[in-house]
Design a protein around this motif. Sequence first.
Motif, PDB file in Angstrom:
ATOM      1  N   UNK A 100       0.840  -1.188   0.000  1.00  0.00           N
ATOM      2  CA  UNK A 100       0.000   0.000   0.000  1.00  0.00           C
ATOM      3  C   UNK A 100       0.875   1.238   0.000  1.00  0.00           C
ATOM      4  N   UNK A 101       0.513   2.194  -0.842  1.00  0.00           N
ATOM      5  CA  UNK A 101       1.207   3.475  -0.916  1.00  0.00           C
ATOM      6  C   UNK A 101       0.199   4.598  -0.950  1.00  0.00           C
ATOM      7  N   UNK A 102       0.678   5.794  -1.256  1.00  0.00           N
ATOM      8  CA  UNK A 102      -0.211   6.958  -1.241  1.00  0.00           C
ATOM      9  C   UNK A 102      -1.302   6.877  -2.302  1.00  0.00           C
ATOM     10  N   UNK A 103      -1.029   6.204  -3.429  1.00  0.00           N
ATOM     11  CA  UNK A 103      -2.010   6.132  -4.508  1.00  0.00           C
ATOM     12  C   UNK A 103      -2.990   4.991  -4.388  1.00  0.00           C
ATOM     13  N   UNK A 104      -2.664   4.007  -3.545  1.00  0.00           N
ATOM     14  CA  UNK A 104      -3.541   2.855  -3.403  1.00  0.00           C
ATOM     15  C   UNK A 104      -2.776   1.606  -3.048  1.00  0.00           C
ATOM     16  N   UNK A 119      -2.680  -5.888 -10.140  1.00  0.00           N
ATOM     17  CA  UNK A 119      -4.041  -5.633  -9.673  1.00  0.00           C
ATOM     18  C   UNK A 119      -3.950  -4.428  -8.740  1.00  0.00           C
ATOM     19  N   UNK A 120      -4.724  -3.393  -9.011  1.00  0.00           N
ATOM     20  CA  UNK A 120      -4.574  -2.129  -8.300  1.00  0.00           C
ATOM     21  C   UNK A 120      -5.914  -1.622  -7.806  1.00  0.00           C
ATOM     22  N   UNK A 121      -5.958  -1.251  -6.529  1.00  0.00           N
ATOM     23  CA  UNK A 121      -7.136  -0.614  -5.938  1.00  0.00           C
ATOM     24  C   UNK A 121      -6.724   0.786  -5.531  1.00  0.00           C
ATOM     25  N   UNK A 122      -7.281   1.815  -6.197  1.00  0.00           N
ATOM     26  CA  UNK A 122      -6.920   3.187  -5.852  1.00  0.00           C
ATOM     27  C   UNK A 122      -7.306   3.529  -4.412  1.00  0.00           C
ATOM     28  N   UNK A 123      -6.521   4.416  -3.825  1.00  0.00           N
ATOM     29  CA  UNK A 123      -6.836   4.887  -2.467  1.00  0.00           C
ATOM     30  C   UNK A 123      -8.087   5.732  -2.503  1.00  0.00           C
TER      31      UNK A 123
END
Length: 125
Positions: A100-104, A119-123
């Motif tokens: 997890x980072x600032x963008x998601x 696979x990406x889940x935006x924040x």
Amino acid sequence: MMPASIRYIVDDVAASVDFYTGHLGFSIEQDARPAFASVTRGPLRLLLSGPGSSGARAMPDGRRPVPGGWNRLLLLVQDLNEEVARLKGAGLVFRNDIITGVGGSQILLEDPSGNVIELFQPAAH
């Protein structure tokens, strides 16, 4: 406007078609197995080039395209934890754990040839 396409070099076109259609929601666009297939998901067109395809031909210097590496396509998901649990339950292979980072949040999934799908889940902002 023509859709953008990504080409992945794969070891086994049939296994790759099964992977992308069976686990990640792609549909078959063109099927020329065992050499080639194209699959789509929304505006994304993924070209799956097997050993017998023109996309896998040797370069003039003898180098051959091979699967794997770190370039990847990114798929947005609504619930990353749920999606990872579903795919792990199907026995699929991941390169890492969720980070997890600032963008998601993201995780790297491998297709049957070792090509990477992020696979990406935006924040939530």
